[in-house]
Design a protein around this motif. Structure first.
Motif: not given
Length: 125
Positions: A69, A75, A96
Motif C-alpha cells: 500500500i 495506493s 496488503n
C-alpha cells in the motif's frame, strides 16, 4: 437487538411482507411499507447483512490483493478501485501482501472462503 420478526409483529404484518418492505423487492402496498418502516425505526432495527447475503447469494464485497500500500501506484490503484466499486454498490476489502507470496496464497484462500463477489489481484512476484 430487534429482528425482522420483531418488526413484522410490531407493524402487524406477515414476515414476508416485512422482508419485502425492507428490501424494496416484491409487491407491498405503500401503507404496509410505511407501517414496516415506522416499526423498524421504533425498534432501531438494523438489517442482518449476513442473512441478506445468504438469501441473495452475494456479499457486495470485492477483494483487492496488492503487494504494498506504500507504493504510490498501488495506493492510487486501491483508491480508484474503491471509488468505482462504491458507485456500483460494492465494498472493497484491501489486502496488503507485503510482497510475500505465501501471504498472497493464504489471503486468497481466506477470501475464497468468505465468498466475496470478485477478486482483483495486482502483483509483481
Amino acid at each position: 437487538m430487534a429482528t425482522i420478526k420483531d418488526v413484522a409483529r410490531e407493524a402487524g404484518v406477515g414476515l414476508g411482507t416485512a422482508s419485502r418492505a425492507m428490501s424494496g423487492i416484491g409487491s407491498v402496498s405503500e401503507k404496509s411499507i410505511a407501517k414496516v418502516k415506522a416499526a423498524a425505526e421504533k425498534l432501531n432495527f438494523v438489517p442482518n447483512q449476513m442473512a441478506r447475503n445468504l438469501k441473495k447469494q452475494t456479499t457486495g464485497c470485492v477483494a483487492l490483493i496488492i503487494p504494498t500500500i506504500f507504493h504510490a501506484f498501488f495506493s492510487k490503484f486501491a483508491y480508484y478501485c474503491e471509488d468505482e466499486l462504491y458507485k456500483r454498490g460494492y465494498r472493497l476489502i484491501i489486502i496488503n501482501s507485503q510482497n510475500d507470496k505465501q501471504k498472497e496464497i493464504s489471503m486468497l484462500d481466506m477470501i475464497r472462503q468468505q465468498r466475496v463477489d470478485g477478486i482483483i489481484i495486482s502483483t509483481h512476484i
